[in-house]
Design a protein around this motif. Structure first.
Motif, PDB file in Angstrom:
ATOM      1  N   ALA A  51       3.359   5.142 -12.876  1.00  0.00           N
ATOM      2  CA  ALA A  51       4.534   5.141 -11.976  1.00  0.00           C
ATOM      3  C   ALA A  51       4.024   5.054 -10.536  1.00  0.00           C
ATOM      4  O   ALA A  51       4.492   5.728  -9.630  1.00  0.00           O
ATOM      5  CB  ALA A  51       5.412   6.380 -12.174  1.00  0.00           C
ATOM      6  N   THR A  52       3.016   4.197 -10.363  1.00  0.00           N
ATOM      7  CA  THR A  52       2.351   4.099  -9.064  1.00  0.00           C
ATOM      8  C   THR A  52       3.136   3.166  -8.138  1.00  0.00           C
ATOM      9  O   THR A  52       3.340   1.997  -8.473  1.00  0.00           O
ATOM     10  CB  THR A  52       0.918   3.533  -9.238  1.00  0.00           C
ATOM     11  OG1 THR A  52       0.304   4.167 -10.359  1.00  0.00           O
ATOM     12  CG2 THR A  52       0.086   3.734  -7.992  1.00  0.00           C
ATOM     13  N   VAL A  53       3.566   3.700  -6.999  1.00  0.00           N
ATOM     14  CA  VAL A  53       4.191   2.830  -5.994  1.00  0.00           C
ATOM     15  C   VAL A  53       3.058   1.988  -5.414  1.00  0.00           C
ATOM     16  O   VAL A  53       2.078   2.529  -4.888  1.00  0.00           O
ATOM     17  CB  VAL A  53       4.871   3.654  -4.875  1.00  0.00           C
ATOM     18  CG1 VAL A  53       5.463   2.727  -3.810  1.00  0.00           C
ATOM     19  CG2 VAL A  53       5.963   4.558  -5.454  1.00  0.00           C
ATOM     20  N   ILE A  54       3.150   0.653  -5.551  1.00  0.00           N
ATOM     21  CA  ILE A  54       2.041  -0.196  -5.072  1.00  0.00           C
ATOM     22  C   ILE A  54       2.417  -1.003  -3.829  1.00  0.00           C
ATOM     23  O   ILE A  54       1.561  -1.676  -3.257  1.00  0.00           O
ATOM     24  CB  ILE A  54       1.493  -1.136  -6.181  1.00  0.00           C
ATOM     25  CG1 ILE A  54       2.633  -1.898  -6.856  1.00  0.00           C
ATOM     26  CG2 ILE A  54       0.684  -0.339  -7.212  1.00  0.00           C
ATOM     27  CD1 ILE A  54       2.138  -2.999  -7.795  1.00  0.00           C
ATOM     28  N   SER A  55       3.669  -0.925  -3.427  1.00  0.00           N
ATOM     29  CA  SER A  55       4.059  -1.580  -2.172  1.00  0.00           C
ATOM     30  C   SER A  55       5.321  -0.914  -1.658  1.00  0.00           C
ATOM     31  O   SER A  55       6.207  -0.564  -2.433  1.00  0.00           O
ATOM     32  CB  SER A  55       4.325  -3.071  -2.427  1.00  0.00           C
ATOM     33  OG  SER A  55       4.990  -3.653  -1.321  1.00  0.00           O
ATOM     34  N   ALA A  79      -6.752   3.862 -13.055  1.00  0.00           N
ATOM     35  CA  ALA A  79      -5.806   4.335 -12.034  1.00  0.00           C
ATOM     36  C   ALA A  79      -5.894   3.421 -10.811  1.00  0.00           C
ATOM     37  O   ALA A  79      -6.967   2.936 -10.467  1.00  0.00           O
ATOM     38  CB  ALA A  79      -6.154   5.766 -11.642  1.00  0.00           C
ATOM     39  N   VAL A  80      -4.758   3.209 -10.173  1.00  0.00           N
ATOM     40  CA  VAL A  80      -4.714   2.276  -9.035  1.00  0.00           C
ATOM     41  C   VAL A  80      -5.410   2.881  -7.821  1.00  0.00           C
ATOM     42  O   VAL A  80      -5.148   4.032  -7.457  1.00  0.00           O
ATOM     43  CB  VAL A  80      -3.245   1.940  -8.686  1.00  0.00           C
ATOM     44  CG1 VAL A  80      -3.179   1.010  -7.481  1.00  0.00           C
ATOM     45  CG2 VAL A  80      -2.529   1.330  -9.886  1.00  0.00           C
ATOM     46  N   ARG A  81      -6.303   2.121  -7.210  1.00  0.00           N
ATOM     47  CA  ARG A  81      -6.954   2.555  -5.967  1.00  0.00           C
ATOM     48  C   ARG A  81      -6.052   2.123  -4.812  1.00  0.00           C
ATOM     49  O   ARG A  81      -6.187   1.063  -4.231  1.00  0.00           O
ATOM     50  CB  ARG A  81      -8.342   1.898  -5.858  1.00  0.00           C
ATOM     51  CG  ARG A  81      -9.078   2.162  -4.571  1.00  0.00           C
ATOM     52  CD  ARG A  81      -9.521   3.588  -4.406  1.00  0.00           C
ATOM     53  NE  ARG A  81     -10.446   3.995  -5.457  1.00  0.00           N
ATOM     54  CZ  ARG A  81     -10.620   5.281  -5.839  1.00  0.00           C
ATOM     55  NH1 ARG A  81      -9.942   6.268  -5.237  1.00  0.00           N
ATOM     56  NH2 ARG A  81     -11.462   5.581  -6.802  1.00  0.00           N
ATOM     57  N   GLY A  82      -5.086   2.958  -4.525  1.00  0.00           N
ATOM     58  CA  GLY A  82      -4.181   2.654  -3.419  1.00  0.00           C
ATOM     59  C   GLY A  82      -2.749   2.977  -3.798  1.00  0.00           C
ATOM     60  O   GLY A  82      -2.475   3.469  -4.891  1.00  0.00           O
ATOM     61  N   GLY A  83      -1.827   2.721  -2.875  1.00  0.00           N
ATOM     62  CA  GLY A  83      -0.423   3.007  -3.137  1.00  0.00           C
ATOM     63  C   GLY A  83      -0.162   4.504  -3.188  1.00  0.00           C
ATOM     64  O   GLY A  83      -0.707   5.275  -2.386  1.00  0.00           O
ATOM     65  N   VAL A  84       0.642   4.920  -4.173  1.00  0.00           N
ATOM     66  CA  VAL A  84       0.948   6.362  -4.311  1.00  0.00           C
ATOM     67  C   VAL A  84       0.678   6.797  -5.759  1.00  0.00           C
ATOM     68  O   VAL A  84       1.607   6.891  -6.567  1.00  0.00           O
ATOM     69  CB  VAL A  84       2.414   6.677  -3.938  1.00  0.00           C
ATOM     70  CG1 VAL A  84       2.621   8.204  -3.870  1.00  0.00           C
ATOM     71  CG2 VAL A  84       2.821   6.041  -2.618  1.00  0.00           C
ATOM     72  N   PRO A  85      -0.579   7.039  -6.118  1.00  0.00           N
ATOM     73  CA  PRO A  85      -0.836   7.584  -7.451  1.00  0.00           C
ATOM     74  C   PRO A  85      -0.260   9.003  -7.574  1.00  0.00           C
ATOM     75  O   PRO A  85      -0.269   9.770  -6.606  1.00  0.00           O
ATOM     76  CB  PRO A  85      -2.371   7.617  -7.543  1.00  0.00           C
ATOM     77  CG  PRO A  85      -2.839   6.655  -6.485  1.00  0.00           C
ATOM     78  CD  PRO A  85      -1.807   6.737  -5.386  1.00  0.00           C
TER      79      PRO A  85
END
Ligand code: G6P
Length: 320
Positions: A51-55, A79-85
């Motif tokens: 549920a990572t906000v990526i933009s 896990a995404v490196r960036g956004g809002v993990p």
């Protein structure tokens, strides 16, 4: 004489409904994402993985507010490196032994799990400002076998992401759905996009005690009104009395980060060497364009008895 009866009248014609926010689901599997766009152009994009906000774009869609590494995995492999993990149920490395989270990976499982999209709701306030809320859910049944084995507790998480013209609100609701009580930590690991870290400061932490993870987890008091970033910074500010932390760039407030029922904030910038050591951090000098200001409940543990609920989150305002 004009035949009024046959003339189309702007007053009498049924008014076309004002366009509402658009919500679109694209991609498939773990790479699925939900994009919401307001009629005025602002948008938010949420990957179901974590549920990572990526933009998050404000200013009519012209300004991207979040930093995402060029090498971030967006396909659900990491896990995404960036956004809002989303960090849950443990922040950082878990306690070595003796705690229910001890077998979990760093920052827990929420950022590596595939969430469900639960739906959207839109609203308009008195000033005719439209907002759209996207809800995501993660439940015991949605966990990987490994995560469930490491944390065999019954829980439900609902994460709500609300996009308004100049702000983004991200709030989690944690419910204990089992018979036993459980303890957790929670944090929103927001990577803010900035132009120049050397001109960036974090305000609103004056007088707050922090643990400096760069200095062997020693405890300090924040003595300056502004936290300047001149090297690697990794600090956990605890029990902050003021609600708002402000990221200032070039002397002007750039973001307000308003905490709701979350007492702590981590300030993190990996700087040159740590950035270079992370395989998914790109470009190498990307540390100049990001700062993590991470609101959370990470000092000690939140405890939920059977049926109890915890709610906490942030509202971030883009001040451009
Ligand atoms: O590399 P990650 O697991 O995503 O963690 C990235 C960073 O998260 C937080 O900010 C921690 O305070 C840091 O110590 C950690 O390095």
């Amino acid at each position: 004489m004009v035949d009024r009866a046959n003339r189309p009248s702007a007053l009498n014609a049924p008014s076309a409904a004002a366009p509402g926010p658009q919500v679109e689901i694209t991609g498939s599997g773990a790479a699925s994402k939900v994009t919401a766009t307001l009629p005025s152009g602002e948008s938010v994009q949420v990957l179901l993985y974590g549920a990572t906000v990526i933009s998050w774009k404000s200013n009519g869609g012209k300004t991207e507010n979040l930093w995402v590494s060029e090498k971030a995995a967006l396909d659900g492999t990491k896990a995404v490196r960036g956004g809002v993990p989303v960090v849950f149920p443990v922040f950082g490395p878990p306690p070595k032994s003796g705690h229910a989270t001890s077998a979990l990976p760093q920052h827990g499982f929420a950022r590596n799990s595939r969430w469900e999209y639960l739906g959207k709701s839109t609203s308009e306030d008195a000033l005719d400002s439209t907002s759209v809320k996207l809800d995501f859910g993660l439940y015991t049944t949605g966990l990987s076998e490994d995560a469930h084995k490491a944390w065999p507790l019954d829980f439900g998480l609902v994460y709500s992401v609300t996009l308004a013209k100049d702000s983004l609100q991200t709030v989690v609701n944690v419910r204990n759905e089992g018979e036993q009580s459980f303890e957790f930590q929670f944090l929103l690991h927001t990577y803010f996009r900035i132009n120049d870290i050397t001109k960036t400061q974090v305000n609103g932490l004056l007088g707050v005690q922090y643990i400096d993870k760069v200095l062997n987890a020693s405890t300090h008091d924040q003595k300056d009104a502004s936290v300047a970033i001149t090297g690697e910074v990794d600090r956990v500010y605890k029990s902050i009395p003021q609600d708002t932390t402000t990221i200032v760039e070039g002397g002007s407030p750039r973001f307000d980060v308003v905490r709701d029922n979350l007492q702590d904030t981590v300030v993190w910038n990996p700087w040159i060497e740590k950035a270079a050591s992370m395989g998914d951090f790109s470009p190498d000098d990307g540390y100049k364009n990001m700062i993590c200001v991470e609101v959370g409940a990470v000092n000690g543990w939140q405890k939920l008895e059977k049926g109890e609920v915890f709610e906490g989150g942030q509202t971030i305002k883009s001040l451009l």
